[in-house]
Write a protein that holds these residues in place. Sequence first.
Motif, short mmCIF file in Angstrom:
data_model
loop_
_atom_site.label_atom_id
_atom_site.label_comp_id
_atom_site.label_asym_id
_atom_site.label_seq_id
_atom_site.Cartn_x
_atom_site.Cartn_y
_atom_site.Cartn_z
N ALA A 109 4.13 51.01 43.19
CA ALA A 109 3.75 52.21 42.44
C ALA A 109 2.90 53.09 43.34
CB ALA A 109 2.99 51.81 41.19
N THR A 110 3.07 54.40 43.21
CA THR A 110 2.33 55.33 44.05
C THR A 110 1.54 56.30 43.18
OG1 THR A 110 4.18 56.89 44.13
CG2 THR A 110 4.06 55.22 45.88
N ILE A 111 0.54 56.92 43.79
CA ILE A 111 -0.17 58.00 43.13
C ILE A 111 0.36 59.31 43.69
CG2 ILE A 111 -2.21 56.58 42.77
CD1 ILE A 111 -3.56 58.10 45.06
N LEU A 144 -4.34 61.63 45.39
CA LEU A 144 -4.91 61.07 46.62
C LEU A 144 -5.94 62.02 47.22
CD1 LEU A 144 -5.04 59.04 48.96
CD2 LEU A 144 -3.11 60.24 49.99
N LEU A 145 -5.56 63.27 47.33
CA LEU A 145 -6.48 64.24 47.93
C LEU A 145 -7.72 64.45 47.07
CD1 LEU A 145 -3.98 66.87 49.36
CD2 LEU A 145 -5.22 65.07 50.58
N ASP A 146 -7.55 64.41 45.76
CA ASP A 146 -8.72 64.51 44.88
C ASP A 146 -9.69 63.37 45.15
OD1 ASP A 146 -7.85 66.80 43.64
OD2 ASP A 146 -7.07 65.79 41.85
N ALA A 147 -9.16 62.16 45.32
CA ALA A 147 -10.03 61.00 45.57
C ALA A 147 -10.75 61.14 46.90
CB ALA A 147 -9.19 59.72 45.54
N LEU A 148 -10.05 61.63 47.91
CA LEU A 148 -10.66 61.76 49.24
C LEU A 148 -11.68 62.90 49.28
CD1 LEU A 148 -7.59 61.09 51.55
CD2 LEU A 148 -9.38 59.49 50.83
N HIS A 149 -11.45 63.95 48.51
CA HIS A 149 -12.44 65.02 48.42
C HIS A 149 -13.66 64.55 47.62
CE1 HIS A 149 -10.67 68.52 50.35
NE2 HIS A 149 -9.49 68.16 49.86
N TRP A 150 -13.45 63.73 46.63
CA TRP A 150 -14.53 63.21 45.78
C TRP A 150 -15.43 62.25 46.56
CZ3 TRP A 150 -15.13 58.02 44.36
CH2 TRP A 150 -16.07 57.76 43.36
N ARG A 151 -14.84 61.51 47.48
CA ARG A 151 -15.58 60.53 48.26
C ARG A 151 -16.59 61.21 49.16
NH1 ARG A 151 -17.14 58.60 52.56
NH2 ARG A 151 -16.41 60.50 53.58
N TYR A 152 -17.75 60.59 49.29
CA TYR A 152 -18.75 61.06 50.25
C TYR A 152 -19.62 59.86 50.61
CZ TYR A 152 -22.51 60.90 46.77
OH TYR A 152 -23.43 60.47 45.84
N ALA A 153 -20.40 59.99 51.66
CA ALA A 153 -21.30 58.91 52.08
C ALA A 153 -22.48 58.86 51.10
CB ALA A 153 -21.77 59.13 53.50
N THR A 154 -22.38 58.00 50.13
CA THR A 154 -23.34 57.95 49.03
C THR A 154 -24.72 57.53 49.51
OG1 THR A 154 -21.51 57.42 47.54
CG2 THR A 154 -23.74 57.00 46.73
N LYS A 155 -25.69 58.36 49.24
CA LYS A 155 -27.05 58.09 49.70
C LYS A 155 -27.89 57.36 48.66
CE LYS A 155 -26.50 60.19 53.65
NZ LYS A 155 -25.08 60.55 53.52
N ALA A 156 -27.54 57.52 47.38
CA ALA A 156 -28.29 56.86 46.30
C ALA A 156 -27.30 56.27 45.30
CB ALA A 156 -29.23 57.84 45.62
N PHE A 157 -27.40 54.97 45.08
CA PHE A 157 -26.55 54.29 44.12
C PHE A 157 -27.33 54.05 42.83
CE2 PHE A 157 -24.39 53.32 48.06
CZ PHE A 157 -23.05 53.27 47.71
N ASP A 158 -26.60 53.96 41.73
CA ASP A 158 -27.19 53.58 40.44
C ASP A 158 -27.23 52.07 40.36
OD1 ASP A 158 -27.81 52.98 37.82
OD2 ASP A 158 -26.61 54.62 36.98
N PRO A 159 -28.40 51.44 40.46
CA PRO A 159 -28.46 49.98 40.49
C PRO A 159 -28.08 49.31 39.17
CG PRO A 159 -30.66 50.91 40.38
CD PRO A 159 -29.73 52.06 40.59
N ILE A 196 -10.93 49.59 61.52
CA ILE A 196 -9.71 49.83 60.74
C ILE A 196 -9.89 49.28 59.33
CG2 ILE A 196 -7.27 49.24 60.49
CD1 ILE A 196 -7.09 49.21 63.56
N ALA A 197 -10.43 48.06 59.23
CA ALA A 197 -10.67 47.46 57.92
C ALA A 197 -11.67 48.27 57.11
CB ALA A 197 -11.15 46.02 58.09
N LEU A 198 -12.71 48.78 57.77
CA LEU A 198 -13.70 49.61 57.08
C LEU A 198 -13.04 50.86 56.50
CD1 LEU A 198 -16.63 50.46 56.39
CD2 LEU A 198 -16.77 51.45 58.69
N GLY A 199 -12.20 51.52 57.27
CA GLY A 199 -11.52 52.71 56.78
C GLY A 199 -10.64 52.42 55.58
N GLN A 200 -9.90 51.31 55.64
CA GLN A 200 -9.03 50.96 54.52
C GLN A 200 -9.86 50.67 53.28
OE1 GLN A 200 -5.24 49.24 54.93
NE2 GLN A 200 -5.74 47.42 53.72
N PHE A 201 -10.98 49.97 53.46
CA PHE A 201 -11.86 49.63 52.34
C PHE A 201 -12.38 50.89 51.66
CE2 PHE A 201 -16.24 48.67 50.87
CZ PHE A 201 -15.96 47.70 49.92
N MET A 202 -12.84 51.85 52.45
CA MET A 202 -13.42 53.07 51.89
C MET A 202 -12.35 53.92 51.18
SD MET A 202 -16.00 54.03 55.01
CE MET A 202 -16.34 55.65 54.32
N ALA A 203 -11.17 53.99 51.76
CA ALA A 203 -10.09 54.76 51.13
C ALA A 203 -9.68 54.11 49.81
CB ALA A 203 -8.90 54.88 52.07
#
Length: 215
Positions: free
Chosen positions: A3-5, A10-25, A143-150
């Motif tokens: 199944a594909t998106i 896909l682009l919405d998810a990648l635009h939404w992603r950012y290097a999160t500086k504060a997480f909700d614990p 490579i694994a890090l990139g796949q994990f983040m995507a």
Amino acid sequence: MPATITPAALLDALHWRYATKAFDPTKKIPTELWHALEQSLVLAPSSFGLQPWKFIVITDQTMKDTLPPLSWNQRQPAEASHMVVFAVQTKPDTGDVQKFMERIATVRGVPLESLDGYKNIINGFITNPTFDTDAWAAKQVYIALGQFMAAAAVLGIDTCPMEGVDPAAYDGVLGLTNTGYRTLVACPAGYRAADDKYASLPKVRFDTNDVVTYI
């Protein structure tokens, strides 16, 4: 075919992603979603398929609380739902290649000796004194890090790649010293805090024409 998106999703998810500086614990990644993220690590591609890595997943809060002082005082390791430490194998050798051949033979149901040619090719690289196995192995981990983040972005989970850690200190805390693996990079995962100002900042990237060339 799996199944594909849609391309837009896909682009919405990648635009939404950012290097999160504060997480909700208070927000934890549900088990089903985490299992998918865990498998995104297991399924990550690597050169020759050799997988020179280990992924240490930290969910124990006491352990997570020890990490900010070892992470340039960044709070993400303590506040995120899951803290993933990407450890690289320090000296992949012919024994590791043999172990991989045995795994191939088991999974694919082929005679071990039928893999001798492939084994010899890999051994030719990693035993070559001019071949930098440490640098090569580190590239595979990224490579694994990139796949994990995507994968996390597609699932609506926040991440933050972190090279700002003390690798030797992490190794000591995690029991990696003298195991043949060492801390390379880390990536907390969870859900962004409502007051993380970086979440609403426009994503800054060079224009497509500046970074993509067609021939």
